[in-house]
Design a protein around this motif. Sequence first.
Motif, PDB file in Angstrom:
ATOM      1  N   PRO A  12       0.841  -1.160  -0.047  1.00 52.59           N
ATOM      2  CA  PRO A  12      -0.084  -0.159  -0.084  1.00 52.59           C
ATOM      3  C   PRO A  12       0.795   1.050   0.054  1.00 52.59           C
ATOM      4  N   PRO A  13       0.366   2.205  -0.486  1.00 51.33           N
ATOM      5  CA  PRO A  13       1.402   3.574  -0.499  1.00 51.33           C
ATOM      6  C   PRO A  13       1.605   4.199   0.704  1.00 51.33           C
ATOM      7  N   LEU A  62      -0.484 -14.326   1.459  1.00 50.87           N
ATOM      8  CA  LEU A  62       0.479 -14.521   2.737  1.00 50.87           C
ATOM      9  C   LEU A  62       1.402 -13.320   2.821  1.00 50.87           C
ATOM     10  N   PHE A  63       1.578 -12.466   1.533  1.00 53.60           N
ATOM     11  CA  PHE A  63       2.429 -11.027   1.608  1.00 53.60           C
ATOM     12  C   PHE A  63       1.421 -10.246   2.294  1.00 53.60           C
ATOM     13  N   TRP A  64       0.369 -10.157   1.962  1.00 49.29           N
ATOM     14  CA  TRP A  64      -0.545  -9.083   2.498  1.00 49.29           C
ATOM     15  C   TRP A  64      -0.862  -9.310   4.062  1.00 49.29           C
ATOM     16  N   LEU A 141      -6.740  -5.590   2.055  1.00 53.67           N
ATOM     17  CA  LEU A 141      -5.727  -4.991   1.178  1.00 53.67           C
ATOM     18  C   LEU A 141      -6.050  -5.842  -0.022  1.00 53.67           C
ATOM     19  N   ALA A 142      -6.360  -7.235  -0.179  1.00 55.82           N
ATOM     20  CA  ALA A 142      -6.546  -7.742  -1.295  1.00 55.82           C
ATOM     21  C   ALA A 142      -7.805  -7.007  -2.168  1.00 55.82           C
ATOM     22  N   CYS A 143      -8.834  -6.492  -1.448  1.00 56.43           N
ATOM     23  CA  CYS A 143      -9.878  -5.874  -2.381  1.00 56.43           C
ATOM     24  C   CYS A 143      -9.262  -4.554  -2.422  1.00 56.43           C
ATOM     25  N   PRO A 150     -14.890 -12.685  -2.579  1.00 51.25           N
ATOM     26  CA  PRO A 150     -14.733 -14.149  -2.558  1.00 51.25           C
ATOM     27  C   PRO A 150     -13.659 -14.666  -3.062  1.00 51.25           C
ATOM     28  N   ASN A 151     -13.052 -14.104  -4.133  1.00 48.40           N
ATOM     29  CA  ASN A 151     -11.685 -14.441  -4.505  1.00 48.40           C
ATOM     30  C   ASN A 151     -10.740 -14.264  -3.387  1.00 48.40           C
ATOM     31  N   ALA A 152     -10.666 -13.177  -2.433  1.00 46.67           N
ATOM     32  CA  ALA A 152      -9.767 -12.670  -1.596  1.00 46.67           C
ATOM     33  C   ALA A 152      -9.867 -13.854  -0.492  1.00 46.67           C
TER      34      ALA A 152
END
Length: 212
Positions: A12-13, A62-64, A141-143, A150-152
């Motif tokens: 993230p920025p 896993l990174f997020w 964060l994924a979103c 759902p994918n997150a």
Amino acid sequence: MSELQRLKSLLPPENESWVFIEAAAAINPPLITLEEIGRDEVEIQIDLEEWENYAIDHRNLLFWHEVGKIQNDAIPRDGWEMAALAIGLGGAIGELWVQDGLLLLLALGLSGFAGYRLYIKNNSEKKLQDAIFADERAIDLACRFGYSIPNAYKSLGGALKELIEKTRKKKKRSFFEDRLEALRKSAEKARSELSQQEGSEKSVSSENVYGQ
């Protein structure tokens, strides 16, 4: 683009200027871990050889998760507690010889407080709660980076399943299983909230958490 550069682009920025991503240099390192390297600087260290065996969506979540720990201020730190415990115990032993009651009490108090802090820091329930909160932040964060809800959930659930399958130590495997169960409950709650908003049950299913 190298994998480290790709992961840098997923920061993230608000974290870009003080969170660094490097290949782990230790022997038999964890898959991914955090280390505080200076004042207001954190390094995410990755075992790139093992990392490449994971699906890219699993790597992202896993990174997020680690970024989530940073944002939640749940970074593992080398604290002062061990040093204080050693000083307190050493002082207590010394005061037994000189028989200074006040200094003995102070040394014992320092040892007790440091020991309590170490207990809290290493408490398995607290570690689990920190990990669950970081999982929730990872979904957010994924979103932010374009995943649907759902994918997150599906990607993080799949990553946890993969960690469970590859983990031999029972205690550590149980830790990942507890995280997966908490994620399943979170997915069910998200499904309920979305279905209320959209008037349907086509949003998030608990099965998505398991990658099915």
